[in-house]
Design an enzyme around this catalytic site. Structure first.
Site, PDB file in Angstrom:
ATOM      1  N   ARG A 165      47.069  56.608  42.124  1.00 24.14           N
ATOM      2  CA  ARG A 165      48.084  55.865  41.386  1.00 24.14           C
ATOM      3  C   ARG A 165      47.416  55.244  40.165  1.00 24.14           C
ATOM      4  O   ARG A 165      46.217  54.959  40.175  1.00 24.14           O
ATOM      5  CB  ARG A 165      48.690  54.765  42.246  1.00 24.14           C
ATOM      6  CG  ARG A 165      49.383  55.242  43.522  1.00 24.14           C
ATOM      7  CD  ARG A 165      49.929  54.054  44.307  1.00 24.14           C
ATOM      8  NE  ARG A 165      50.662  54.472  45.501  1.00 24.14           N
ATOM      9  CZ  ARG A 165      50.143  54.579  46.716  1.00 24.14           C
ATOM     10  NH1 ARG A 165      48.851  54.285  46.902  1.00 24.14           N
ATOM     11  NH2 ARG A 165      50.884  54.959  47.742  1.00 24.14           N
ATOM     12  N   LYS A 196      48.716  50.600  48.046  1.00 22.24           N
ATOM     13  CA  LYS A 196      49.849  49.721  48.320  1.00 22.24           C
ATOM     14  C   LYS A 196      49.648  49.011  49.651  1.00 22.24           C
ATOM     15  O   LYS A 196      49.101  49.562  50.595  1.00 22.24           O
ATOM     16  CB  LYS A 196      51.148  50.534  48.352  1.00 22.24           C
ATOM     17  CG  LYS A 196      51.632  50.975  46.982  1.00 22.24           C
ATOM     18  CD  LYS A 196      52.984  51.669  47.092  1.00 22.24           C
ATOM     19  CE  LYS A 196      53.527  52.029  45.719  1.00 22.24           C
ATOM     20  NZ  LYS A 196      54.852  52.701  45.805  1.00 22.24           N
ATOM     21  N   HIS A 265      52.049  59.131  36.938  1.00 20.93           N
ATOM     22  CA  HIS A 265      52.541  59.485  38.268  1.00 20.93           C
ATOM     23  C   HIS A 265      52.880  60.965  38.368  1.00 20.93           C
ATOM     24  O   HIS A 265      52.870  61.530  39.465  1.00 20.93           O
ATOM     25  CB  HIS A 265      53.752  58.618  38.626  1.00 20.93           C
ATOM     26  CG  HIS A 265      53.753  58.176  40.057  1.00 20.93           C
ATOM     27  ND1 HIS A 265      52.778  57.366  40.600  1.00 20.93           N
ATOM     28  CD2 HIS A 265      54.595  58.460  41.085  1.00 20.93           C
ATOM     29  CE1 HIS A 265      53.025  57.149  41.880  1.00 20.93           C
ATOM     30  NE2 HIS A 265      54.123  57.814  42.201  1.00 20.93           N
ATOM     31  N   ARG A 268      49.877  62.573  39.716  1.00 22.45           N
ATOM     32  CA  ARG A 268      49.775  62.356  41.163  1.00 22.45           C
ATOM     33  C   ARG A 268      50.704  63.319  41.904  1.00 22.45           C
ATOM     34  O   ARG A 268      50.317  63.914  42.916  1.00 22.45           O
ATOM     35  CB  ARG A 268      50.123  60.902  41.482  1.00 22.45           C
ATOM     36  CG  ARG A 268      50.106  60.538  42.975  1.00 22.45           C
ATOM     37  CD  ARG A 268      50.271  59.030  43.111  1.00 22.45           C
ATOM     38  NE  ARG A 268      50.730  58.618  44.410  1.00 22.45           N
ATOM     39  CZ  ARG A 268      49.962  58.380  45.460  1.00 22.45           C
ATOM     40  NH1 ARG A 268      48.649  58.553  45.352  1.00 22.45           N
ATOM     41  NH2 ARG A 268      50.460  57.974  46.609  1.00 22.45           N
ATOM     42  N   HIS A 291      49.921  57.559  51.863  1.00 23.20           N
ATOM     43  CA  HIS A 291      51.286  57.281  52.301  1.00 23.20           C
ATOM     44  C   HIS A 291      51.266  56.740  53.726  1.00 23.20           C
ATOM     45  O   HIS A 291      50.633  57.323  54.609  1.00 23.20           O
ATOM     46  CB  HIS A 291      52.134  58.547  52.260  1.00 23.20           C
ATOM     47  CG  HIS A 291      52.511  58.973  50.883  1.00 23.20           C
ATOM     48  ND1 HIS A 291      52.955  60.248  50.582  1.00 23.20           N
ATOM     49  CD2 HIS A 291      52.533  58.284  49.703  1.00 23.20           C
ATOM     50  CE1 HIS A 291      53.220  60.327  49.289  1.00 23.20           C
ATOM     51  NE2 HIS A 291      52.963  59.158  48.740  1.00 23.20           N
ATOM     52  N   TYR A 300      57.198  66.666  49.028  1.00 24.48           N
ATOM     53  CA  TYR A 300      56.433  67.716  48.349  1.00 24.48           C
ATOM     54  C   TYR A 300      56.621  69.073  48.998  1.00 24.48           C
ATOM     55  O   TYR A 300      56.341  70.099  48.378  1.00 24.48           O
ATOM     56  CB  TYR A 300      54.956  67.333  48.292  1.00 24.48           C
ATOM     57  CG  TYR A 300      54.741  66.098  47.462  1.00 24.48           C
ATOM     58  CD1 TYR A 300      54.854  66.147  46.074  1.00 24.48           C
ATOM     59  CD2 TYR A 300      54.474  64.872  48.051  1.00 24.48           C
ATOM     60  CE1 TYR A 300      54.694  65.016  45.306  1.00 24.48           C
ATOM     61  CE2 TYR A 300      54.314  63.731  47.286  1.00 24.48           C
ATOM     62  CZ  TYR A 300      54.427  63.807  45.925  1.00 24.48           C
ATOM     63  OH  TYR A 300      54.283  62.680  45.156  1.00 24.48           O
TER      64      TYR A 300
END
Length: 322
Positions: A165, A196, A265, A268, A291, A300
């Site tokens: 990120r 995150k 992004h 990414r 994630h 994806y």
């Protein structure tokens, strides 16, 4: 997914004026709510369509029931193949009119309350094609400042080659120290990043990323002071901001001739899509992206299916058959 405005409701065969109560509501929106002319035009068309549906079925709109309104929604969805967004616009107009009728004590209930359009699918993340991503990473601008060139190649390799990120990228320090959010561990060929939710993960550095880091490290001292911990710095020696990364990436993409606006992004997304196409390892991609839930990564697989569908259309004899 396209961000085009929703399609206007189909006009009823009668293009005369709207019924007085509908005209009064639109005038209320124009004068008291000061809605934009485009919105008023869409609401006008939605009310005309509502009147046409009622006329076709012999229904008194002042006594419309929720079940009948739901059938009309289903009819529009099936007959016109309307998107959830277009159906939502019609419902908004109808619901607003009946709400106003209720305030005027002209109807006992709002038959549109509780009606919802079909759920809109989540838009697919935008990813570059493999060739475009390679072109962006390998681009060398003639006559460019070698320090700036090394910096930009490094940030592209970390975004696309490692799937970072942009916040993780700018938070990287040159090496580990007390209080570092993220750092480069060259001996282990990995980047330690803080993602995150304050979750730390190790991301492997590929050959191209390691080469880019070594080239940048050799020139970084021309911009960075001896006490500057940040890995990526600008000409003034301060840590790069996310806005500066976006600006440099956008400029590099234009210089390399890419046909689309490239943002961090997107690289990414490209990392995840291309890796999944090659490996098929959804769990591994989940770990690399950081994630928390596999469902976030599963988007994806839809990108991968699109890629396979294009390959089929281009190569399979049955796809080309007229």
């Amino acid at each position: 997914m396209s961000s085009a405005p929703p399609s206007a409701p189909a006009a009823a065969p009668d293009d005369g004026p709207l019924p007085p109560l509908q005209q009064r509501w639109l005038e209320h929106l124009r004068v008291e709510r000061r809605l934009a002319a485009r919105t008023l035009a869409l609401y006008h068309a939605a009310l005309r369509e509502l009147s046409a549906l009622a006329a076709d079925d012999g229904v008194d709109l002042m006594r419309l029931q929720p079940a009948q309104a739901r059938r009309w929604m289903a009819r529009l969805h099936a007959a016109q193949d309307l998107s959830p967004r277009s159906l939502a616009l019609r419902l908004s107009a109808w619901r607003g009119w009946y709400r106003w009728l209720g305030r005027e004590a002209l109807v006992a209930l709002n038959p549109i309350d509780g009606l919802r359009p079909p759920r809109q699918g989540k838009p697919l993340p935008k990813a570059l094609g493999v060739d475009d991503a390679q072109r962006l990473a390998d681009h060398a601008q003639p006559g460019a400042d070698p320090v700036a060139e090394a910096l930009e190649r490094c940030l592209v390799e970390l975004l696309y080659g490692c799937g970072l990120r942009v916040s993780e990228l700018v938070g990287l320090d040159l090496r580990h120290h007390a209080g570092a959010a993220g750092w480069i561990a060259l001996d282990a060929a990995e980047a330690q990043v803080l993602g995150k939710g304050g979750k730390r993960r190790a991301v492997p550095l590929g050959r191209a990323a390691l080469q880019a880091l070594q080239q940048w490290s050799a020139l970084r001292g021309q911009w960075a002071g001896a006490d500057e911990p940040a890995l990526l710095v600008g000409p003034r020696g301060a840590r790069l901001s996310t806005a500066q990364v976006r600006s440099r990436l956008k400029k590099r993409a234009l210089q390399s001739g890419l046909p689309t606006h490239v943002h961090p992004h997107m690289l990414r997304h490209s990392f995840a899509s291309h890796l999944l196409q090659s490996s098929g390892d959804l769990r591994g991609v989940q770990e690399l992206l950081g994630h928390a839930n596999i469902s976030t990564t599963q988007v994806y697989t839809r990108l991968d299916f699109q890629h396979l569908a294009k390959v089929y259309d281009a190569a399979h004899p049955r796809a080309r058959k007229k």
